[in-house]
Design a protein around this motif. Structure first.
Motif, PDB file in Angstrom:
ATOM      1  N   GLN A  58       0.892  -1.364   0.100  1.00 16.69           N
ATOM      2  CA  GLN A  58      -0.017   0.110   0.057  1.00 16.69           C
ATOM      3  C   GLN A  58       0.873   1.122   0.070  1.00 16.69           C
ATOM      4  O   GLN A  58       2.068   1.280   0.517  1.00 16.69           O
ATOM      5  CB  GLN A  58      -1.004   0.136   1.202  1.00 16.69           C
ATOM      6  CG  GLN A  58      -1.926  -1.090   1.461  1.00 16.69           C
ATOM      7  CD  GLN A  58      -2.862  -0.933   2.473  1.00 16.69           C
ATOM      8  OE1 GLN A  58      -2.758  -0.114   3.207  1.00 16.69           O
ATOM      9  NE2 GLN A  58      -3.433  -2.155   2.437  1.00 16.69           N
ATOM     10  N   CYS A  59       0.225   2.397  -0.633  1.00 15.42           N
ATOM     11  CA  CYS A  59       1.258   3.519  -0.714  1.00 15.42           C
ATOM     12  C   CYS A  59       1.349   4.153   0.433  1.00 15.42           C
ATOM     13  O   CYS A  59       2.459   4.718   0.909  1.00 15.42           O
ATOM     14  CB  CYS A  59       0.508   4.540  -1.852  1.00 15.42           C
ATOM     15  SG  CYS A  59       0.476   3.739  -3.384  1.00 15.42           S
ATOM     16  N   SER A  60       0.346   4.035   1.461  1.00 20.61           N
ATOM     17  CA  SER A  60       0.365   4.777   2.838  1.00 20.61           C
ATOM     18  C   SER A  60       1.357   4.054   3.569  1.00 20.61           C
ATOM     19  O   SER A  60       2.035   4.907   4.611  1.00 20.61           O
ATOM     20  CB  SER A  60      -1.024   4.506   3.466  1.00 20.61           C
ATOM     21  OG  SER A  60      -1.313   3.061   3.635  1.00 20.61           O
ATOM     22  N   GLU A  61       1.780   2.812   3.350  1.00 14.39           N
ATOM     23  CA  GLU A  61       2.735   2.072   4.080  1.00 14.39           C
ATOM     24  C   GLU A  61       4.209   2.807   3.740  1.00 14.39           C
ATOM     25  O   GLU A  61       5.140   2.873   4.456  1.00 14.39           O
ATOM     26  CB  GLU A  61       2.655   0.736   3.916  1.00 14.39           C
ATOM     27  CG  GLU A  61       1.377  -0.075   4.616  1.00 14.39           C
ATOM     28  CD  GLU A  61       1.383  -1.549   4.479  1.00 14.39           C
ATOM     29  OE1 GLU A  61       2.370  -1.866   3.395  1.00 14.39           O
ATOM     30  OE2 GLU A  61       0.342  -1.909   4.821  1.00 14.39           O
ATOM     31  N   ALA A  62       4.365   3.059   2.336  1.00 16.50           N
ATOM     32  CA  ALA A  62       5.633   3.545   1.815  1.00 16.50           C
ATOM     33  C   ALA A  62       6.000   4.886   2.284  1.00 16.50           C
ATOM     34  O   ALA A  62       6.776   5.227   2.854  1.00 16.50           O
ATOM     35  CB  ALA A  62       5.489   3.528   0.325  1.00 16.50           C
ATOM     36  N   VAL A  63       4.775   5.711   2.381  1.00 15.72           N
ATOM     37  CA  VAL A  63       4.961   6.922   2.870  1.00 15.72           C
ATOM     38  C   VAL A  63       5.097   6.994   4.392  1.00 15.72           C
ATOM     39  O   VAL A  63       6.012   7.906   4.903  1.00 15.72           O
ATOM     40  CB  VAL A  63       3.627   7.712   2.707  1.00 15.72           C
ATOM     41  CG1 VAL A  63       3.646   9.206   3.391  1.00 15.72           C
ATOM     42  CG2 VAL A  63       3.206   7.955   1.298  1.00 15.72           C
ATOM     43  N   GLN A  64       4.560   6.127   5.237  1.00 11.06           N
ATOM     44  CA  GLN A  64       4.964   6.039   6.641  1.00 11.06           C
ATOM     45  C   GLN A  64       6.426   5.637   6.847  1.00 11.06           C
ATOM     46  O   GLN A  64       7.167   5.824   7.803  1.00 11.06           O
ATOM     47  CB  GLN A  64       3.980   5.018   7.238  1.00 11.06           C
ATOM     48  CG  GLN A  64       4.161   4.952   8.761  1.00 11.06           C
ATOM     49  CD  GLN A  64       3.015   4.021   9.448  1.00 11.06           C
ATOM     50  OE1 GLN A  64       2.276   3.323   8.730  1.00 11.06           O
ATOM     51  NE2 GLN A  64       3.124   3.708  10.634  1.00 11.06           N
ATOM     52  N   ALA A  65       6.955   4.611   6.030  1.00 15.87           N
ATOM     53  CA  ALA A  65       8.096   4.365   6.281  1.00 15.87           C
ATOM     54  C   ALA A  65       9.331   5.218   5.807  1.00 15.87           C
ATOM     55  O   ALA A  65      10.228   5.541   6.573  1.00 15.87           O
ATOM     56  CB  ALA A  65       8.582   3.162   5.061  1.00 15.87           C
ATOM     57  N   ILE A  66       8.927   6.119   5.040  1.00 15.43           N
ATOM     58  CA  ILE A  66       9.777   7.432   4.262  1.00 15.43           C
ATOM     59  C   ILE A  66       9.586   8.349   5.837  1.00 15.43           C
ATOM     60  O   ILE A  66      11.038   8.846   6.144  1.00 15.43           O
ATOM     61  CB  ILE A  66       9.539   8.114   3.195  1.00 15.43           C
ATOM     62  CG1 ILE A  66       9.518   7.103   2.167  1.00 15.43           C
ATOM     63  CG2 ILE A  66      10.186   9.397   3.083  1.00 15.43           C
ATOM     64  CD1 ILE A  66       8.982   7.617   0.679  1.00 15.43           C
ATOM     65  N   GLU A  68       8.824   7.820   9.076  1.00 15.49           N
ATOM     66  CA  GLU A  68       9.315   7.242  10.335  1.00 15.49           C
ATOM     67  C   GLU A  68      10.939   6.479  10.496  1.00 15.49           C
ATOM     68  O   GLU A  68      11.490   6.730  11.471  1.00 15.49           O
ATOM     69  CB  GLU A  68       8.362   6.446  10.798  1.00 15.49           C
ATOM     70  CG  GLU A  68       6.681   6.927  11.139  1.00 15.49           C
ATOM     71  CD  GLU A  68       5.968   5.850  11.462  1.00 15.49           C
ATOM     72  OE1 GLU A  68       6.120   4.745  11.803  1.00 15.49           O
ATOM     73  OE2 GLU A  68       4.690   6.626  11.537  1.00 15.49           O
ATOM     74  N   LEU A  69      11.051   5.622   9.343  1.00 15.25           N
ATOM     75  CA  LEU A  69      12.336   5.085   9.495  1.00 15.25           C
ATOM     76  C   LEU A  69      13.477   5.633   8.683  1.00 15.25           C
ATOM     77  O   LEU A  69      14.571   5.069   8.831  1.00 15.25           O
ATOM     78  CB  LEU A  69      11.904   3.740   8.844  1.00 15.25           C
ATOM     79  CG  LEU A  69      10.965   2.813   9.357  1.00 15.25           C
ATOM     80  CD1 LEU A  69      10.855   1.437   8.625  1.00 15.25           C
ATOM     81  CD2 LEU A  69      11.015   2.732  10.736  1.00 15.25           C
ATOM     82  N   ASN A  70      13.412   6.879   8.151  1.00 15.00           N
ATOM     83  CA  ASN A  70      14.449   7.488   7.408  1.00 15.00           C
ATOM     84  C   ASN A  70      15.435   8.024   8.578  1.00 15.00           C
ATOM     85  O   ASN A  70      14.939   8.317   9.827  1.00 15.00           O
ATOM     86  CB  ASN A  70      14.010   8.760   6.711  1.00 15.00           C
ATOM     87  CG  ASN A  70      15.314   9.177   5.846  1.00 15.00           C
ATOM     88  OD1 ASN A  70      16.199   8.583   5.546  1.00 15.00           O
ATOM     89  ND2 ASN A  70      15.010  10.587   5.562  1.00 15.00           N
ATOM     90  N   LYS A  71      16.674   7.756   8.487  1.00 15.95           N
ATOM     91  CA  LYS A  71      17.748   8.124   9.174  1.00 15.95           C
ATOM     92  C   LYS A  71      17.998   7.327  10.439  1.00 15.95           C
ATOM     93  O   LYS A  71      18.562   7.546  11.230  1.00 15.95           O
ATOM     94  CB  LYS A  71      17.626   9.497   9.628  1.00 15.95           C
ATOM     95  CG  LYS A  71      17.747  10.491   8.511  1.00 15.95           C
ATOM     96  CD  LYS A  71      18.973  10.609   7.916  1.00 15.95           C
ATOM     97  CE  LYS A  71      19.039  11.702   6.629  1.00 15.95           C
ATOM     98  NZ  LYS A  71      20.264  11.800   6.057  1.00 15.95           N
ATOM     99  N   LYS A  72      17.135   5.924  10.447  1.00 13.67           N
ATOM    100  CA  LYS A  72      17.269   4.945  11.488  1.00 13.67           C
ATOM    101  C   LYS A  72      18.520   4.211  11.349  1.00 13.67           C
ATOM    102  O   LYS A  72      18.915   4.059  10.389  1.00 13.67           O
ATOM    103  CB  LYS A  72      15.931   4.373  11.578  1.00 13.67           C
ATOM    104  CG  LYS A  72      14.911   5.119  11.736  1.00 13.67           C
ATOM    105  CD  LYS A  72      14.715   5.617  13.360  1.00 13.67           C
ATOM    106  CE  LYS A  72      13.412   6.464  13.562  1.00 13.67           C
ATOM    107  NZ  LYS A  72      13.587   6.857  14.927  1.00 13.67           N
TER     108      LYS A  72
END
Length: 424
Positions: A58-66, A68-72
């Motif tokens: 789902q596209c919403s999951e990809a947006v959430q990953a960018i 929340e998980l960026n720079k982790k």
């Protein structure tokens, strides 16, 4: 070409070499379901590049990953999660609707297409190519199923530079690929007929400093142009090249060495390979048997091997320098009175004092530099020419006994003055 299924694809960068697909899937699974993961590898070495394409369902999951998980941190590295660049998303293939009436799409990710630059210059430079090569690249892209006509037109327009770009610019934005190629063909394409090109091929000869590789490649390109202009049939190309190549060779020793091969081999490529092999062997033989320059040892215990010719050149240069110094010293001695061998004397040159002047009697200068007017000469010196008595005649007068001769002819004509030598 790398393919990733799904609409919502993200790019994960700066991955650790120890990161596996399972660990990455577990890390991204905290925000959504992962449908596909593909790691990037180097095309030459096959090593991991540290990048990976991950597709969410789902596209919403990809947006959430960018978000929340960026720079982790993952396996000791701070990773980056971003969207796929649009330049890499070339097209999307939409499949037929399945029985459950849910649409599916497939996004294909690949490197963007590239086309060499062309400007129409006689000598291409800076990544540019000749017209024939540029045209061949376009023909190859036309046969590619992954490149549509609109994308190819834009790619062609971006590859044009200089004069060629100006010609296409004035054609309008609706011009097709064939119209652009036909336009540029008249300006930069081959305009000679096949018969003329074939005649040029028959008169081709190998240059004095041209290798077998360059000579054979030049003939191959020439006969390809002849074939394009319908000047020769494809079946006669190989035999024509073989004959022209043999007749145009400039090295007679190489020609005699492969004569027996020429009579047996019927393929032009095989004949070129044999000629290149023999050329290499001749070059190695001449290099091995080249005359070595004579060498000598000088210097006693710490003797070093020196070149005789280099020593002769150095000695000749020293002799020239000494001759030049002697010439300069001789010129300076003529002007200032300094002796010629003063260059060997380490003491500074000191001019000797001049003697007394013959005019005024003072030392320090000579008579021609004296400013005092000379004294008048004495009355008795030098004596006037009139004080000397006239010299006697060289020849005594001749007296004739004849009475009819007048007396004035009895004396010399130049009486009282000396006569020329041998005259009366």
């Amino acid at each position: 070409m790398a393919s990733v299924k799904g609409d919502c694809v993200v790019l994960v960068r700066r991955l650790s070499p120890t990161t596996t697909e399972d660990s990455l899937r577990e890390f991204l699974g905290t925000v959504g379901d992962i449908s596909h993961i593909q790691f990037g590898r180097d095309c030459l070495t096959g090593e991991l590049t540290g990048n990976a394409h991950c597709a969410f369902r789902q596209c919403s999951e990809a947006v959430q990953a960018i978000a929340e998980l960026n720079k982790k941190s993952l396996d000791g590295n701070s990773i980056e999660i971003m969207e796929i660049p649009k330049s890499n998303l070339l097209f999307s293939i939409k499949s037929e609707s399945p029985p459950d009436n849910t649409a599916r799409t497939q996004t294909i990710i690949q490197s963007p297409l590239k086309l060499s630059l062309f400007s129409g210059e006689p000598k291409p430079k800076g990544g540019e190519v000749p017209f024939e090569m540029w045209k061949h690249e376009i023909r190859c892209l036309q046969l590619d199923d992954n490149c549509n006509a609109q994308s190819l037109v834009r790619l062609v327009r971006r590859s044009l530079r200089g004069e060629a770009g100006q010609l296409v610019l004035n054609m309008g934005i609706d011009s097709s690929i064939d119209q652009i190629l036909d336009k540029l063909e008249g300006f930069y394409g081959t305009v000679e007929s096949g018969a003329v090109l074939l005649q040029q091929l028959y008169s081709a000869r190998q240059g004095l400093d041209e290798s077998i590789t360059a000579y054979s490649a030049r003939l191959q390109l020439a006969i390809d142009r002849v074939e394009q202009r319908k000047g020769i049939s494809p079946t006669a190309k190989d035999e024509t090249l073989r004959v022209v190549f043999w007749k145009g060779m400039s090295d007679e020793s190489l020609k005699q060495a492969i004569r027996h091969k020429y009579e047996v081999v019927t393929s032009f490529d095989e004949l070129v390979r044999i000629a290149r092999q023999q050329e290499q062997e001749n070059g190695e033989f001449q290099k091995f048997h080249a005359p070595q320059r004579s060498r000598q040892r000088v210097g006693g215990a710490n003797a070093q091997t020196v070149d005789t010719e280099v020593d002769l050149v150095k000695e000749l240069r020293e002799v020239k320098n000494k001759l030049k110094e002697m010439e300069i010293n001789s010129c300076s001695s003529n002007v200032s009175g300094r002796p010629n061998n003063d260059s060997s004397n380490s003491r500074p040159y000191r001019p000797r004092p001049r003697g007394p002047c013959y005019n005024c009697g003072q030392p320090g200068h000579i008579a021609r530099e004296c400013r005092i007017p000379p004294p008048p000469p004495p009355a008795h010196y030098p004596p006037h020419p009139s004080h000397f008595p006239s010299p006697p005649p060289l020849f005594p007068p001749i007296h004739s006994s004849s009475s009819n001769v007048s007396p004035q002819y009895n004396s010399p004509l130049n009486e009282g003055r000396p006569l020329p030598r041998g005259g009366q």
